[in-house]
Design a protein around this motif. Structure first.
Motif, short mmCIF file in Angstrom:
data_model
loop_
_atom_site.label_atom_id
_atom_site.label_comp_id
_atom_site.label_asym_id
_atom_site.label_seq_id
_atom_site.Cartn_x
_atom_site.Cartn_y
_atom_site.Cartn_z
N MET A 1 19.81 -22.12 -26.01
CA MET A 1 20.47 -23.09 -26.88
C MET A 1 19.43 -23.72 -27.81
O MET A 1 18.35 -24.10 -27.37
CB MET A 1 21.15 -24.18 -26.06
CG MET A 1 22.03 -25.12 -26.87
SD MET A 1 22.96 -26.29 -25.84
CE MET A 1 21.64 -27.38 -25.30
N ARG A 2 19.77 -23.82 -29.09
CA ARG A 2 18.87 -24.39 -30.08
C ARG A 2 19.50 -25.66 -30.67
O ARG A 2 20.69 -25.91 -30.49
CB ARG A 2 18.59 -23.37 -31.18
CG ARG A 2 19.83 -22.93 -31.92
CD ARG A 2 19.64 -21.65 -32.70
NE ARG A 2 20.88 -21.22 -33.32
CZ ARG A 2 21.05 -20.05 -33.92
NH1 ARG A 2 20.05 -19.18 -33.98
NH2 ARG A 2 22.21 -19.73 -34.46
N SER A 313 21.70 -30.70 -19.26
CA SER A 313 21.80 -29.45 -18.49
C SER A 313 23.23 -28.90 -18.51
O SER A 313 23.43 -27.68 -18.41
CB SER A 313 21.34 -29.67 -17.05
OG SER A 313 22.19 -30.60 -16.39
N TRP A 315 25.25 -28.94 -21.05
CA TRP A 315 25.36 -28.21 -22.31
C TRP A 315 24.59 -26.89 -22.26
O TRP A 315 25.04 -25.87 -22.77
CB TRP A 315 24.88 -29.09 -23.46
CG TRP A 315 25.72 -30.31 -23.65
CD1 TRP A 315 25.61 -31.49 -22.97
CD2 TRP A 315 26.81 -30.46 -24.55
NE1 TRP A 315 26.58 -32.38 -23.40
CE2 TRP A 315 27.32 -31.78 -24.37
CE3 TRP A 315 27.39 -29.65 -25.51
CZ2 TRP A 315 28.38 -32.28 -25.10
CZ3 TRP A 315 28.46 -30.14 -26.25
CH2 TRP A 315 28.94 -31.44 -26.04
N ARG A 316 23.41 -26.92 -21.62
CA ARG A 316 22.62 -25.70 -21.49
C ARG A 316 23.38 -24.63 -20.71
O ARG A 316 23.24 -23.43 -20.97
CB ARG A 316 21.30 -25.99 -20.78
CG ARG A 316 20.28 -26.77 -21.58
CD ARG A 316 19.04 -26.93 -20.70
NE ARG A 316 18.02 -27.77 -21.26
CZ ARG A 316 17.04 -27.37 -22.06
NH1 ARG A 316 17.00 -26.11 -22.44
NH2 ARG A 316 16.13 -28.22 -22.49
N ASP A 317 24.16 -25.06 -19.72
CA ASP A 317 24.88 -24.12 -18.85
C ASP A 317 26.20 -23.65 -19.47
O ASP A 317 26.91 -22.84 -18.86
CB ASP A 317 25.16 -24.77 -17.50
CG ASP A 317 23.89 -25.03 -16.70
OD1 ASP A 317 22.87 -24.36 -16.99
OD2 ASP A 317 23.91 -25.89 -15.80
N THR A 321 25.52 -22.29 -28.27
CA THR A 321 24.27 -21.67 -28.73
C THR A 321 23.51 -22.55 -29.73
O THR A 321 22.30 -22.41 -29.87
CB THR A 321 24.55 -20.29 -29.35
OG1 THR A 321 25.73 -20.35 -30.15
CG2 THR A 321 24.75 -19.25 -28.26
N MET A 340 14.48 -30.57 -24.99
CA MET A 340 14.83 -29.15 -25.06
C MET A 340 13.65 -28.28 -24.65
O MET A 340 13.82 -27.16 -24.17
CB MET A 340 15.27 -28.79 -26.47
CG MET A 340 16.65 -29.28 -26.83
SD MET A 340 17.95 -28.44 -25.92
CE MET A 340 17.83 -26.80 -26.65
#
Length: 342
Positions: A1-2, A313, A315-317, A321, A340
Motif C-alpha cells: 500500500m502506498r 494495520s 488498511w494494510r490488510d 493499494t 508506513m
C-alpha cells in the motif's frame, strides 16, 4: 500500500497548500489529487501544482463528466499528461443529480450507461487508431441530431497521446463499483471502510473484474481517508464530524443521498436517519453531534500516533493499494510516511 494526498475542492478563496504538496513530492508520496463540486475546478490547481513539483503523480478526483464532453476531457488529459511528463491520473465521476441537473443543466438519467460510453470514447481518442466515430445511446459522434448541420466530420486528435493514461472512476453504489472494476484502471471511493470491504464491496468488485477478464492485480483501489493525529481522541473525532454530517445528512435529497445509503450499508442506519433528519431540518450542530465515533473509526484514521499506527494495520490488510490521505498539516504527512515505513 502506498500513500497519496487528497486536497479536495475549495470553498471561498482557493489557497493551495504548496508547502504540503512540495513536502509530499520530496517524501515520495505517490500522487496528489484535486476535486471539484460547483466552485473551483479540478484541473487548474493541479496544473499549478504540476509546475512546482517533480515526481509526484497528478490526479483529478474527480473531473465531472457531465461538465465536459468526452472529447474535451480527453484533450485536457492528453495535454496535461504531455506537459507533466506523463504524471497525469484521470479520475472521472458523475457527481449527483443535484449538481448535474442543478448546476451543469444536463440530465442525470442512466448514469451507468453514460459512464460506459464516456470512458469508451475517451479511450478511443487516446488510442488515435482512426478518426473518431461513435454510435451510442447518449453520444453520437459526429453529432446527428435533428438540429445537426450535417457537416460534422470524424476527426483524429492532432496531439500525440499515451493510450495508457490511467482512468479512475469515483463510485460507492454497488452497480457503480462493479462498473468501475470492469472498465477503469482504478477506483476512487470516499468514506471507504476496510473492515466492511468483504460484505459491502467485494462481490461487486469481483463481478466487474470478472466481466473484463481482470483480477485485482493492477487494479488500483484508492480511497480518500481523513487522518487526524491528536493525543485528544475527542478533538480528533470532532474535527471530522462536520464533514460526515454534511455528506450523510445533506449531500443529496432524502431518498437520493448516496452517502446516507452507504452509512446504512455499513450498519449505521439509525444514526444516519437521525443525522439526515436533523441536517435537513436545519439543525446542523445537532446533526454533527450524532455522528458516531464508530462510524468515524470505520472510515478514517484518528487519535494519538500509537492508535493511528495500530489502526493503519487494518488498511494494510485490506485490498487498498493507494491510501489517499486528507491531512491538515505537514507534520501529519511526515508522521504518516514514517508509519508506513515502520
Amino acid at each position: 500500500m502506498r500513500l497519496g494526498l487528497m486536497l479536495g475542492y475549495a470553498a471561498g478563496k482557493y489557497e493551495l497548500p504548496l508547502e504540503l504538496v512540495r513536502e509530499a513530492d520530496r517524501l515520495g508520496v505517490h500522487a496528489v489529487w484535486t476535486a471539484e463540486a460547483y466552485g473551483s475546478d479540478a484541473v487548474t490547481p493541479l496544473a499549478w501544482l504540476g509546475a512546482q513539483t517533480e515526481r509526484i503523480k497528478l490526479g483529478t478526483a474527480i473531473m465531472q463528466m457531465p461538465g465536459r464532453t468526452p472529447a474535451n476531457a480527453a484533450m485536457t488529459a492528453m495535454t496535461f499528461n504531455q506537459l507533466s511528463g506523463g504524471r497525469f491520473l484521470m479520475g472521472l465521476g458523475l457527481s449527483g443529480p443535484q449538481v448535474v441537473e442543478g448546476w451543469h443543466g444536463v440530465s442525470y438519467a442512466q448514469p451507468l450507461a453514460r459512464t460506459r460510453e464516456y470512458v469508451e470514447i475517451v479511450r478511443r481518442i487516446f488510442a488515435r487508431e482512426a478518426p473518431l466515430t461513435f454510435e451510442g445511446r447518449h453520444y453520437q459522434i459526429p453529432y446527428r441530431g435533428d438540429d445537426a448541420t450535417g457537416l460534422g466530420k470524424p476527426l483524429k486528435s492532432t496531439l500525440a497521446a499515451d493510450r495508457n493514461i490511467p482512468i479512475y472512476l469515483a463510485a460507492i453504489g454497488p452497480k457503480n463499483v462493479e462498473l468501475a472494476a470492469e472498465i477503469a484502471d482504478g477506483w476512487l471511493p470516499i468514506f471507504f471502510a476496510p473492515e466492511r470491504y468483504d460484505a459491502v464491496f467485494k462481490p461487486h468488485v469481483e463481478s466487474g473484474l470478472a466481466k473484463a477478464g481482470k483480477t485485482l492485480d493492477g487494479f488500483d483501489i484508492a480511497p480518500t481517508v481523513s487522518v487526524v493525529i491528536n493525543d485528544n481522541l475527542d478533538i480528533a473525532y470532532n474535527m471530522l464530524r462536520p464533514m460526515l454530517a454534511l455528506y450523510v445528512g445533506g449531500m443529496g435529497a432524502r431518498g437520493k443521498n448516496f452517502y446516507y445509503d452507504m452509512a446504512v450499508r455499513y450498519g449505521f442506519e439509525g444514526a444516519a436517519a437521525e443525522i439526515q433528519d436533523l441536517y435537513l431540518a436545519g439543525d446542523k450542530g445537532a446533526a454533527m453531534a450524532r455522528v458516531p465515533a464508530e462510524l468515524i473509526d470505520a472510515v478514517a484514521l484518528v487519535g494519538p500516533r500509537g492508535r493511528v499506527r495500530e489502526r493503519l494495520s487494518i488498511w494494510r490488510d485490506s485490498p487498498v493499494t493507494t491510501l489517499n490521505m486528507t491531512v491538515f498539516d505537514v507534520e501529519t504527512l511526515r508522521t504518516m510516511v514514517e508509519l508506513m515505513a515502520e
